[in-house]
Design a protein around this motif. Structure first.
Motif, short mmCIF file in Angstrom:
data_model
loop_
_atom_site.label_atom_id
_atom_site.label_comp_id
_atom_site.label_asym_id
_atom_site.label_seq_id
_atom_site.Cartn_x
_atom_site.Cartn_y
_atom_site.Cartn_z
N LEU A 151 -27.68 5.50 -15.08
CA LEU A 151 -26.57 5.70 -14.34
C LEU A 151 -27.14 4.56 -12.91
O LEU A 151 -28.18 5.20 -11.89
N LEU A 152 -26.44 3.54 -12.76
CA LEU A 152 -27.03 2.73 -11.42
C LEU A 152 -26.19 3.19 -10.44
O LEU A 152 -26.81 2.75 -9.69
N PHE A 153 -25.33 2.78 -9.73
CA PHE A 153 -24.33 3.17 -9.18
C PHE A 153 -22.98 4.09 -9.03
O PHE A 153 -22.82 4.09 -10.28
N VAL A 154 -22.15 3.89 -8.20
CA VAL A 154 -21.16 4.37 -7.78
C VAL A 154 -19.82 3.59 -7.45
O VAL A 154 -20.59 3.17 -6.62
N GLN A 155 -19.14 3.04 -8.34
CA GLN A 155 -17.60 2.02 -7.22
C GLN A 155 -16.55 3.28 -7.56
O GLN A 155 -16.81 3.92 -8.05
N PHE A 156 -15.77 2.36 -6.70
CA PHE A 156 -14.31 3.59 -6.71
C PHE A 156 -13.29 2.27 -7.22
O PHE A 156 -12.60 1.15 -7.08
N SER A 157 -12.16 3.98 -7.85
CA SER A 157 -10.55 3.11 -8.38
C SER A 157 -10.29 2.26 -6.77
O SER A 157 -10.75 2.74 -5.50
N SER A 158 -9.14 2.18 -7.01
CA SER A 158 -8.75 0.73 -6.47
C SER A 158 -7.50 2.55 -4.55
O SER A 158 -7.83 1.26 -3.64
N GLY A 159 -7.81 3.05 -5.44
CA GLY A 159 -7.12 3.91 -4.23
C GLY A 159 -5.35 3.82 -3.95
O GLY A 159 -5.66 4.32 -3.15
N SER A 160 -5.01 2.78 -5.24
CA SER A 160 -3.70 2.88 -4.50
C SER A 160 -2.44 3.90 -4.29
O SER A 160 -1.58 3.04 -3.08
N THR A 161 -2.36 4.21 -5.50
CA THR A 161 -1.76 5.51 -5.11
C THR A 161 -2.47 6.86 -5.27
O THR A 161 -1.56 8.02 -4.81
N THR A 307 -8.57 -24.80 -16.13
CA THR A 307 -9.80 -24.34 -15.15
C THR A 307 -9.32 -22.35 -14.56
O THR A 307 -9.91 -22.14 -14.51
N LEU A 308 -7.78 -22.78 -14.55
CA LEU A 308 -7.06 -21.18 -13.75
C LEU A 308 -7.59 -20.39 -14.91
O LEU A 308 -6.37 -20.81 -15.56
N LEU A 309 -8.00 -18.68 -15.25
CA LEU A 309 -8.31 -18.17 -16.06
C LEU A 309 -7.41 -16.66 -15.30
O LEU A 309 -8.29 -16.00 -14.76
N PRO A 310 -6.42 -16.18 -15.37
CA PRO A 310 -5.56 -15.11 -15.11
C PRO A 310 -6.26 -14.50 -16.37
O PRO A 310 -7.01 -13.97 -17.08
N CYS A 311 -6.99 -12.93 -15.70
CA CYS A 311 -7.19 -12.09 -16.39
C CYS A 311 -7.13 -10.68 -15.69
O CYS A 311 -6.70 -10.58 -14.77
N TYR A 312 -7.51 -9.63 -16.07
CA TYR A 312 -7.40 -8.20 -16.12
C TYR A 312 -8.16 -7.90 -16.07
O TYR A 312 -9.10 -6.85 -17.60
N GLY A 313 -8.94 -6.32 -15.14
CA GLY A 313 -9.80 -5.53 -15.10
C GLY A 313 -9.47 -4.38 -14.53
O GLY A 313 -8.48 -4.18 -13.60
N MET A 314 -10.44 -3.57 -14.65
CA MET A 314 -10.52 -2.01 -13.48
C MET A 314 -11.54 -1.85 -13.14
O MET A 314 -12.90 -2.20 -14.18
N ALA A 315 -11.66 -1.00 -12.21
CA ALA A 315 -13.20 -0.02 -12.30
C ALA A 315 -13.28 0.69 -13.52
O ALA A 315 -14.42 0.38 -13.84
N GLU A 316 -12.23 1.46 -13.64
CA GLU A 316 -13.36 2.01 -14.92
C GLU A 316 -13.38 1.64 -16.38
O GLU A 316 -13.66 2.10 -17.55
#
Length: 544
Positions: A151-161, A307-316
């Motif tokens: 385990l290297l580090f802990v990041q956090f989910s967005s927390g929007s809800t 050049t513009l590259l729409p993408c999708y991702g998340m912390a999980e």
């Protein structure tokens, strides 16, 4: 398995980090080899202060060379940093209430990058970098090897809800993501990356900084507030350093577009973006028309649509889940009701996705539903949280994102919890927000829409001098033109600044804002054609 620290030793000694405290000053430069040396000094210092493998460190990740060296040192020792939000404005201070919850929940004992008083208030031992940086430092003894499951580090989910959840990132998951990202954006020797995104957020940390440390290309970093203050200076920097790669949420595109429309400074004619090959656009649902208007404005300066590259991702998922092919132009799908959604491309290898209805059945192609994911770098669990089942019974992670698939490409509509039901339709809050933010007097990220019973509420942060008579009708007309929905005049409100609460990734916390409205805590701006009336919604039993 090699570590990032291992890779720093192998890069061209001329390559490294350029850090801008502001865009009117020359940057501070640190080669990757010297960054490794600085991190080794921090390793020795932190060990002398008692930091050991397994210790947990609250780590507000500032955009600074020392913070980057400290982060590398902490993970190299085998301690665990919790990457948390910093204050954007100098002197504003950190959110101690949030840090207190994180420190208590995850039993942290150390902090780095905090003030002494803040660390004392949180009952944490403050790590302080010490010693002079010696360019001859070759290797700190006993650095953690690159074991895939570490385990290297802990990041956090967005927390929007809900309150942000800890997302554990392993060495294997990180290295796999770095390989994915540098393949998708076609990273090459001699490339130049530029980023203004905060390092406490996955897009800034992983897509911007760590891919550059992994690939060995030059990286130009600036604090987020500098971009917010002056997006034109940021565009000028991209041209000046001949950047080949960058990344931004859609908010950044919108912010730049509004300034370009207003600004006719002569230096714009000198900009040159012909070397820019990859510009990831992520995080927020994207307004296709605004994105392509941005490209058209800069097309004479060499910015290509491809050049513009729409993408999708998340912390999980550690970060990236899908992206459009870099040889393609951004793609838009127009639904039968006229609503437009932008393709975020196909899944990167190893991920699987399905779209489900509320009853759990699988949606047809083009049918809106919840996006579910599995495979590749999905982390599989939240950190030390037994209250949440990460995967559902079908073995998929329910993202909470509303979208659909067409021929294998993903289209994002918004968040499940932000649905607005009106006239038999299901719309999403961000569709209303994008419509009003196309107006010149509404800044990107300064509007919010939520539903209370059958009322659709629109709150817009504007300076008092912009809250002119008639402008609320302009907002209503913009929504009618875009979505065919007419809001009541009494439900369109101008509010004073600083009240639109956001997550660490910049997403609106709509439920929190709506609850503040219900508690009569929102400060309105009165206009000559409207005086907001206070209503005790709690007595009425209204629900968001």
């Amino acid at each position: 398995m090699r570590t990032v620290m291992d890779l720093l030793d192998q890069h061209d000694p001329r390559r490294g980090l350029f850090l801008y405290s502001s865009l009117i000053e020359s940057p501070e430069f640190l080669s990757y080899r010297d960054l490794r040396a600085r991190a080794c000094v921090a390793v020795a210092s932190y060990r002398a202060q008692g930091l050991a493998p397994g210790d947990r460190v609250i780590f507000p990740f500032h955009t600074s060379l020392d913070a980057i060296a400290s982060f590398l040192a902490i993970v190299s020792i085998g301690a665990l940093p919790f990457s948390v939000k910093t204050a954007l404005k100098p002197g504003a201070g950190v959110d101690l209430a949030f840090l207190e919850v994180i420190a208590r929940r995850y039993r942290a004992t150390y902090a780095a990058g905090l003030g002494a008083d803040d660390a004392r208030a949180l009952a944490l031992r403050l790590l302080v970098r010490g010693g002079a940086v010696d360019g001859a430092v070759d290797r700190a003894p006993g650095l953690r090897p690159g074991n895939e499951s570490d385990l290297l580090f802990v990041q956090f989910s967005s927390g929007s809800t809900s309150f942000p959840k800890g997302v554990p990132v392993t060495h294997g998951g990180l290295m796999q993501q770095l390989a994915i990202l540098t393949t998708v954006d076609d990273r090459r020797e001699g490339d130049v990356y530029a980023s203004w995104l905060p390092l406490y957020h996955d897009m800034g940390l992983i897509a911007g900084m760590l891919t550059s440390l992994y690939a060995g290309n030059d990286l130009h970093l600036m604090p987020p507030l500098e971009f917010v203050r002056d997006p034109m200076a940021w565009l000028g920097l991209l041209s000046r350093v001949e950047a080949t790669h960058t990344i931004t949420p859609y908010f950044g595109i919108n912010h730049c577009t509004k300034q370009l429309v207003l600004d006719d400074a002569p230096e714009i004619q000198k900009w040159d973006f012909r070397k820019l090959r990859s510009w990831f656009v992520g995080s927020d649902p994207t307004d296709y028309d605004v994105m392509m208007a941005f490209q058209k404005l800069l097309e004479p300066r060499g910015l290509r649509a491809e050049t513009l590259l729409p993408c999708y991702g998340m912390a999980e998922a550690v970060l990236m889940v899908s992206g459009i092919d870099r040889a393609e132009r951004p793609k838009v799908h127009v639904r039968e009701d006229g609503r437009k959604f932008v393709s975020v491309g196909r899944l990167v290898p190893g991920f699987e996705a399905r779209i489900t209805r509320e009853d759990g059945t699988i949606c047809k192609d083009g049918e809106l539903g919840e996006i579910e994911l599995r495979g590749a770098t999905m982390v599989g669990r939240y950190f030390e949280d037994s209250t949440v089942d990460f995967f559902n019974e079908g073995g998929y992670f329910q993202t909470g994102d509303l979208g659909y698939l067409i021929s294998g490409e993903i289209y994002i509509a918004g968040r499940i919890g932000d649905r607005i039901k009106v006239n038999g339709q299901t719309l999403v809050s961000n569709e209303f927000e994008l419509a009003v933010e196309a107006l010149a007097f509404v800044r990107a990220g300064k509007s919010v829409v939520f539903q209370i019973e059958d009322r659709i509420m629109l709150l817009v942060e504007v300076p008092p001098e912009e809250a002119k008579a008639g402008r609320r009708r302009e907002l209503i007309e913009a929504i009618v033109a875009q979505l065919g929905v007419k809001l009541r005049l009494a439900d369109v409100l101008f509010i004073r600044s600083g009240q639109l609460k956001k997550t660490s990734s910049g997403k609106l916390r709509r439920r929190v804002i709506a609850e503040a409205y219900l508690r009569n805590e929102i400060r309105f701006i009165e206009t000559s054609d409207f005086e907001p009336k206070r209503t005790d919604h709690r007595k009425e039993g209204a629900n968001v």
